[in-house]
Design a protein around this motif. Sequence first.
Motif, PDB file in Angstrom:
ATOM      1  N   THR A   1       0.836  -1.212   0.000  1.00 56.45           N
ATOM      2  CA  THR A   1       0.000   0.000   0.000  1.00 56.45           C
ATOM      3  C   THR A   1       0.864   1.252   0.000  1.00 56.45           C
TER       4      THR A   1
ATOM      5  N   ASN B   1       0.579   4.266  -2.677  1.00 55.33           N
ATOM      6  CA  ASN B   1       0.364   5.671  -2.297  1.00 55.33           C
ATOM      7  C   ASN B   1       1.461   6.578  -2.834  1.00 55.33           C
TER       8      ASN B   1
ATOM      9  N   ARG C   1       0.136  10.228  -3.004  1.00 59.81           N
ATOM     10  CA  ARG C   1      -0.802  10.351  -1.890  1.00 59.81           C
ATOM     11  C   ARG C   1      -0.103  10.272  -0.542  1.00 59.81           C
TER      12      ARG C   1
ATOM     13  N   TYR D   1      -8.097   5.928  -8.109  1.00 56.10           N
ATOM     14  CA  TYR D   1      -7.498   5.213  -6.979  1.00 56.10           C
ATOM     15  C   TYR D   1      -8.612   4.600  -6.149  1.00 56.10           C
TER      16      TYR D   1
ATOM     17  N   GLN E   1      -9.419   2.727  -2.965  1.00 53.35           N
ATOM     18  CA  GLN E   1      -8.805   2.398  -1.694  1.00 53.35           C
ATOM     19  C   GLN E   1      -9.356   1.095  -1.130  1.00 53.35           C
TER      20      GLN E   1
ATOM     21  N   ASP F   1      -6.267  -0.880  -4.251  1.00 47.38           N
ATOM     22  CA  ASP F   1      -5.626  -1.410  -3.056  1.00 47.38           C
ATOM     23  C   ASP F   1      -6.512  -2.469  -2.427  1.00 47.38           C
TER      24      ASP F   1
ATOM     25  N   ARG G   1     -10.854  10.073   0.712  1.00 44.76           N
ATOM     26  CA  ARG G   1     -10.929   9.719  -0.709  1.00 44.76           C
ATOM     27  C   ARG G   1     -11.032  10.921  -1.645  1.00 44.76           C
TER      28      ARG G   1
END
Length: 1473
Positions: free
Chosen positions: A888, A892, A897, A924, A926, A1007, A1240
Amino acid sequence: MDFPGQTQEMDAADNQSPGAEPRDELQPRLPFTFFDPASMQELERTMTARSTRSHHRPLDNFPPPSLPKPKKAKVDNRKSTISIAMESGSSGHDDFDFEQTLKDLVRRRGEESIKARELGVMFNDLRVVGLGARASLQPTMGSILNPSVALKNITAMRNPPIRDILSGFEGVVMPGEMLLVLGRPGSGCSTFLKVLSNQTAEYQAVEGEVCYDSFTPEEIAKQYRGDVIYCPEDDVHFPTLTVEQTLSFAIKTRTPHARFTNQSREQFNSDVVDILIRIFGLHHARNTVVGNAAIRGVSGGEKKRVSIAEALSCRSLISSWDNSTRGLDSSTALEFIQALRIGTDISRITTIVSLYQAGEQLYNLFDKVCVISEGRMVYFGPAKEARQYFIDMGYEPYHRQTTSDFLVSVTDPNARNFRPAVEGSIPRSAEEMAAYFLASPLGQVNRQSVNNYRDLYVDKPERREAYRLSAVMEHARHAPKNNSYTISIPMQVRAVMVRRVQIIKGDITSQMVQLVAQIFQAIVMGTVFYHLPDATSGYFSRGGILFFALFFGALSAMAEIPSLYAQRPIVLRHHKAAMYYPFIESLAYTVVDLPITFVIQGVFSVLLYFLVDLQRTASQFFIFFMVVFTMTTAMKAFFRLVAAAFKEESSATSVAGIGVLVFSLYTGYTIPRLSIPGALRWITYLNPLGFGFESLMMNEFHTLNGTCSILVPQGPGYENVSLANQVCTTVGAQPGMPTVDGNAFTFVSYDYKYSDLWRNYGIICAFGVGFLMMLLFATEFNTGSAFDSAVTLFKHSKGAQSVGPANVRRDEEKAESSAPANESAPKHRKSSSGKKKPALPDIFTWHHVQYVVPVSGGSERRLLDNVSGYVAPGKLTALMGESGAGKTTLLNVLAQRVDVGVVSGDRFINGQPLPSDFQAQTGYCQQMDTHLPQATVREAILSSAHLRQSEFVPMEEIQAHVDKCLQMCGLEAYKDAVVGSLGVEHRKRTTIAVELAAKPKLLLFLDEPTSGLDSQSAWAIITFLRELADSGQAILCTIHQPSGELFQLFDKLLLLRKGGQTVYFGDIGDKSSTMLKYFERNGAPPCDEDANPAEYMLDVIGAGATANTSIDWHNVWQTSPEAAVLEDELGRIHAEGRSRPVVQTELRTQFATSWKHQTIALTQRNFQAYWRNPTYLMAKLVLNIAGGLLIGFTFFQTKDSLQGSQNKLFSIFLATILCVPLSQQMQAVYIDIRSIYEVRERQSRMYKWTALVTSQILVEIPWNIFCSSIFFVCWYWTVGFHNDRAGYTYLMYGVIFPLYYTTIALAIASMAPTAFIASLLFSTLFSFVVIFNGVLQPFSELGWWRWMYRVSPFTYLIEGLFGQAVGGQAIVCAAAELVPIVPPNGLTCAEYMDPFISYAGGYLNATSSCLYCPFQTTDEYMYAGFNIQYSHRWRDVGIMLGVTVFNVVAIFALTYVFRIRKGNLLPSLKGKL
């Protein structure tokens, strides 16, 4: 054909009773040294030393002695013998042999007549009936207030629909066996586990035969409940207890009375803790707190092992584990089941487990498997024969498909694969498959096993008696022998008290915060009322400080309500495990809290008492302290009672809030008992604070004889007047007396008498004892907790009742029981060569990426180490590695991010720098599916498209694209479903659709898109990603626990190990051949044909707690030809890309739409979300209505006397207090919506933060104005205010006041990371605002704090409301308020008093007596007592509007400083709370 593990064991067990000595020649399937070999060797040495002491005896009943013989099955290549004797070659007589020790335990148990027992379970023709689901609609404010909808709901409650959850189940699970339960989500797996664990309270009916040996479920529940337990998937423990404390407590509550000679309870506890901690590899975490989401503790895998060890320490004989591997990577999941295998073998218990994704190694650890389809049992039998059974039926597994995935897939019409030759005659429906199994040889063997079990075990008095004797021997001497609890009630109280002390020690910060808060309040209040004079001018202030001294302590318990609900699942689980009575927890909590409360209230009382300078005699101080302490204890019992009486925290909080309002109103301070309307006066006798306030008042005023501050008449012309012709204006004064007796003052004002002081204290004690008794009763019998009904909700619209998926209730597994028909069926990976690819694809690359973050102590930690790779359009790339490898983190970093640390290395598009709007051109997804819960699926996708595509794109085009996204993601049937009610799979699909709605041009990051999904849902998601990639989308996706067939859907793999180091990057190849050849070529053992390549590669690189490797795979990668090829490929991509134009920035700003467009869209979205959140809006409405009516009728039609004017002031003051709960409700919703943005939407560049803040202010204000208007209607005329003053009062209270408290609440929430901290900050600020507004302590008495009086907005709010409501009116004193004057001889009353009245004010009563009223008009009264002037009313309006504008500016400023600006000013606070 024999049923392995059943018929053969039954034949051998014909003459064996539960109390007989079990067989001991059987071996377990895993070594005891599996988790922690080093610690087990240390244990060997310890036990060896003990075995040489003849006077010391080993454990009594743990581990149970009989060890099952292994059924041959492939597990892994580890050691497969129980013996953990030292293998050093020593033959000394002191060597410790664990296997032999266990056999010695068996022999010694027999010698000392200690009976062992075992328990299996048999079920026949089992049927479970539950509440059926109807088409459920999302409630809204409209539906809540609609009478027709209410009638429909009442009808549904009276005649609820029912349905069969399970039907036609039969089978046996014997001691020492492990049963795996498989099925799709919603098929009934959790229900099956709960029923076998005797947890049936939530179902309408359980029919058929369920037997636990010779016992019925009713007998087990009453007498042996602790022998049968159900373990939910969540590991919930007290987070501040250490691992050792958690296990020690469980053992302590289940320690048997019958132990070996000279073995104490403490020694038994110590030995069992030692064995459990070492066997399960928890030695290093022995003194580590268990932790939770907020408190850092042991890891997820270790917490699972703690749960297993706790269950084993309870010595339960049947244990069910419900999907306990959810969210774990494959290596940790395998370790969990291996730990269960060890526990089953050691304790010879019956273990039942349900799993969603089970690898082959994991599956092979089970003896039996039960396959469930739509509530029907389609297979129950040996695990090793299940695969072939379904193949013979006509189904075909896919290449490398695990057995568990294959067994579940045959129950899914969209996932099954038929054998071509027999496709036409294969059973397809659940009913057909269940009937087929019953008629099959395995089904007949299963039925024979049931019959054999019934013949051997059921209704056998000798077995029942032997089992009872074994259980009775375990009960403590004074424990009842006919219930489930092992130890006596005093022993339970002592054990739970010790645990409560340990919990408090682990969370000492909370106690310190409470102490500091009390000290802070005492200092503030003490300095505000500093050194009150003994004169009558301090009488009113003394009443105020005594009231708040009582009230602060009483309210401190309200903060405990959330923690009480947090611990309820733990107490409930312990109750079901027969550790202790639930009421013991409440009793122990109360007893342990007494000394803490004593200390905190003692410090508070000392500071407050002597700062205020109350009566300084020892007896009065100790009476003051005793009353405050006793009242605080009683009120804590009350609030705990409220928490124990309700299943939902929201209900308890609402009742507690109303209780606080009632307590404050009817104590006697804000309105004396004599002034309360007769119809409501009875409430004062039910309020313990009223008796406490009376005791404090009489304790203080009994010895007080205050000098009169104002004598009437006095001043110019009255210098030589005799005292006999003057009188004090204070209530209770006597003519000719320069002082006012405190007893007379309290009697006339409140009807209080000193003789009632100890009677009142006794009543307070009676209330405290009564609350405690009711608390114990409620805790014992209200053991349930609220649970989610798990029904998919749809918005109100035409045809909503007929929506298909809504008609299916999501079962206890928390997911839908069926998927839409348009979902993709599993298939072999199709070649994408025929797909249309972009002519000039944009390729995303990263080269030598490193990421370093600072850690405590000033050092740094490298999370990513020199990682390189690329993602090309049309390719599906997997990012994998063990837990903590940095998957992760890399995602990111690549998606830009990360806000902390230093990122180095290159990230390019076609070899060129990333465009400034890179985040806007990528999607993206999550791992956390974060959405607005009240939005529908279509609305969530449309909102994303509306905000992330240009505002100049026609709405028709946007809607068409949204429909396409719905179709691609298989969400057409769920387009009107509310996102917050969706199951895991469809919420994940919605997350993907929301990102696709933005039309990501460059890349799609995901992810863990399959985390928490069952195998079929995971297949559906990855298949959909495969289709996206085939259409030209570039995708980079992290994933764990992929099955072999799922792994085949990926094109490329980036494999990381711990430390963020690359182990492999390249093609996976057909049947994973390319990747497997790489590892095998570099020294890895060959991968078995039936092994999962995804699990194989993790084992090879040494992932997991028990795996290891001697090869440095990172070094192997760096020197490999594949790494060189990657470097060449990156160079080629960069060279080709730099020959083409740079990828242009598509947006002129960070956002695709204007601020105005964003604000309008967000305001519409938030209004819609509020309308669909009737719980929140109704809480606002009910609080305002209840508060308005309660305050209004308490001060009903107040007269224009002095007391009446004061009552009107307090009615206004209490009306403003309502903003506290209203603001705290508002802050929680505000922070929830802001969290969606921060998690988000901010990273996706959907909209500006200022647009979000503006929209939230605009949405809150109308609702708050509406609710305040309702309050005004209920309150204003009820109190008796004049009609001609209503307009201004409504403007100030109904419009300006909501503007003020809305903006100040949001301003405080803007700088708070959580709702709890926001509530804490708001309460602290509000206490300042309230104390210094001149009501509780008059302006003339504030002294040094007068600057706070002018700063407090409530000063101007109260002045405006009270001044306008009563200003400019005449006061008519009541009889008790008139002061009798005795004029000198020769003067009439008027002649004597006129000079005084001319400058001091007041009037004479027109009667024969000379009676003087101190005030003639309300203006005189307001200014003299509270510094309030009627003429300031419009000035006050302007000031309040100015403060509101300041608050709005503060909202934006604080949001920027604390939430938007890089680096939060409260990071440590957020981390701790």
